[in-house]
Write a protein that holds these residues in place. Sequence first.
Motif, short mmCIF file in Angstrom:
data_model
loop_
_atom_site.label_atom_id
_atom_site.label_comp_id
_atom_site.label_asym_id
_atom_site.label_seq_id
_atom_site.Cartn_x
_atom_site.Cartn_y
_atom_site.Cartn_z
N ASP A 1 -85.43 -47.58 29.54
CA ASP A 1 -85.42 -46.31 28.82
C ASP A 1 -84.04 -45.66 28.88
OD1 ASP A 1 -88.00 -46.28 27.89
OD2 ASP A 1 -88.80 -45.07 29.52
N PHE A 2 -83.61 -45.13 27.73
CA PHE A 2 -82.41 -44.30 27.68
C PHE A 2 -82.83 -42.93 28.20
CE2 PHE A 2 -79.40 -41.44 25.58
CZ PHE A 2 -78.19 -42.07 25.86
N VAL A 3 -82.49 -42.63 29.44
CA VAL A 3 -83.09 -41.49 30.12
C VAL A 3 -82.44 -40.17 29.72
CG1 VAL A 3 -83.98 -42.79 32.08
CG2 VAL A 3 -81.62 -41.94 32.14
N ASN A 4 -83.22 -39.12 29.89
CA ASN A 4 -82.83 -37.78 29.47
C ASN A 4 -82.03 -37.07 30.56
OD1 ASN A 4 -82.83 -35.38 27.92
ND2 ASN A 4 -84.68 -34.64 28.96
N ASN A 5 -80.96 -37.73 31.00
CA ASN A 5 -80.10 -37.16 32.04
C ASN A 5 -78.68 -37.64 31.78
OD1 ASN A 5 -78.63 -37.09 34.71
ND2 ASN A 5 -80.55 -36.11 35.34
N GLN A 6 -77.82 -36.72 31.39
CA GLN A 6 -76.48 -37.12 30.96
C GLN A 6 -75.64 -37.69 32.10
OE1 GLN A 6 -74.79 -34.40 27.77
NE2 GLN A 6 -76.50 -33.12 28.45
N LYS A 7 -75.84 -37.19 33.32
CA LYS A 7 -75.09 -37.76 34.45
C LYS A 7 -75.57 -39.17 34.77
CE LYS A 7 -73.55 -33.55 36.80
NZ LYS A 7 -73.60 -32.73 38.04
N ALA A 8 -76.88 -39.39 34.67
CA ALA A 8 -77.41 -40.73 34.90
C ALA A 8 -76.85 -41.70 33.86
CB ALA A 8 -78.93 -40.72 34.85
N ILE A 9 -76.82 -41.28 32.60
CA ILE A 9 -76.28 -42.14 31.54
C ILE A 9 -74.81 -42.42 31.79
CG2 ILE A 9 -75.73 -42.25 29.08
CD1 ILE A 9 -78.68 -42.77 29.72
N SER A 10 -74.06 -41.42 32.22
CA SER A 10 -72.63 -41.63 32.51
C SER A 10 -72.45 -42.68 33.60
CB SER A 10 -71.98 -40.31 32.93
OG SER A 10 -71.96 -39.40 31.86
N ASP A 11 -73.29 -42.61 34.64
CA ASP A 11 -73.21 -43.59 35.72
C ASP A 11 -73.61 -44.98 35.23
OD1 ASP A 11 -72.39 -41.66 37.45
OD2 ASP A 11 -74.25 -41.55 38.62
N ILE A 12 -74.64 -45.04 34.40
CA ILE A 12 -75.09 -46.32 33.86
C ILE A 12 -73.98 -46.98 33.06
CG2 ILE A 12 -76.64 -47.35 32.13
CD1 ILE A 12 -78.75 -45.24 33.11
N VAL A 13 -73.29 -46.19 32.24
CA VAL A 13 -72.20 -46.72 31.43
C VAL A 13 -71.01 -47.11 32.30
CG1 VAL A 13 -70.51 -46.16 29.64
CG2 VAL A 13 -72.90 -45.46 29.36
#
Length: 464
Positions: free
Chosen positions: A371-383
């Motif tokens: 899932d593309f999660v609804n947390n911008q910091k989590a997405i930044s870390d994932i990327v």
Amino acid sequence: MKKRKVLAMLLAFAMTFSLAACGSSGGNDDQANSDANTESGSDEDAIPDNEITGDPSAKDAFVVWAWNTDFTTLQDLLVEKYPDLKDRLVFVNCGGSSYYQDKIDALLDDPSNELYPDMMLLEVGYVQKYVQSDYLMSLKDLGITDADTADQFSYNIELGSDKDGVQKASFWQATPGCIQIRADLAEKYLGTTDQAELEKTFSSWDSILEAARKVNDASGGKVKLFSGYDDLKYIFLNGARTVGWYDDNDVIQMDPAMEEYMEYSKTLYDEDLTFNTTMWGTDWAALKDGDGEKSEACIAFAGCPWYTYWSLTDTWDKNTILVDAPVQFYWGGTGLAATAKCADTDVAAEIIKSCTCDKDFMTSIYEANGDFVNNQKAISDIVANNLKGASTFSLYGDQNIPEFFSTRGQNVDVSLVTAEDMTINETLFPAAVTAYATGESDMDTAIKDFKAAVHDTYSYLKVE
């Protein structure tokens, strides 16, 4: 929203989805097919029984309702974090999106029922129906603060909030939209696989129409740019509108962008530029794997993160280029909400805070199910760390799925979303589009019939 209107709306939804359930072939448990479920039909005998895991009769049972099995991945992660939940969580899968509201509405006024939901999962198409009612608790009443939700995409906060800005539903997914392009066919019929060049091609409706004609002519009609005008509906419905379905006086109105979509659909139909498929149909699905020679194929599909990961076929693996649509849009998403009579607000707070606010926990959701999660910091870390999710699907060239979508969710506008959107967007308006596109009705008649259908479904909305 006045209580009178909320009650009328709940009754209208109950009637609408009772009819849907009476005519559906059965719900598909996949999120990707939830849109199709709302439009399909069957006999009443086909309404599935609830699938229940856990013991709802247990004194400390905590009941969670959903329409598919998506929550089970979250449940596994929650039990790892909170082992005491293992024997407390009761998960009710109602068997399909078509049946969900009808079943759960019958319980919301009956807190003594052992299956009364302590927590509900909510789709974007009807989240506002419940958020604007008294059936849900606010996040603040659960002890969840603005600081806790600060990293969520703002459009999801707005979707989960009532007219006074009180957030009641919290999303674990973000679902910004895109256009997905099949690289091998793009190279053959559009002459490029360069993302920047393809961005130009799909940057306006005029350039898309020009490309559709080019592909159709070059392939002798064997390949189309899009499978059907229906494939474009979420771009218009969830991105192009500037006017809601009704005004402050509850008078039904038609956004000029919706008339533009109707005209565009008619052009595509009249010039035979698509295969005129309906999304989630078998003919629509088959076009993903056509070769354009022995079998028909199309080059592009509208999409979003869950679609890219889970609904494209192997033909598209390492063969997909993502570009923006002419307008930014969104498609789908699931929220969590605690009910007003929730039996254990501490557990509700733990679940919602973990699944929708906790960066590390939400990163684990991505790793577990993609899932593309609804947390911008989590997405930044994932990327930044190039973390891998459950899906092995990858894009053409050096494009990266989380990276592509990371900035798209910041520009989504949901200010026009209403509680009635699912029925209007999935059933009533598409019927008007088809009536006009195929020549069954002229524009004025199609719009008149559409407004009448909306009023018939929601009697508190007026036609003038």
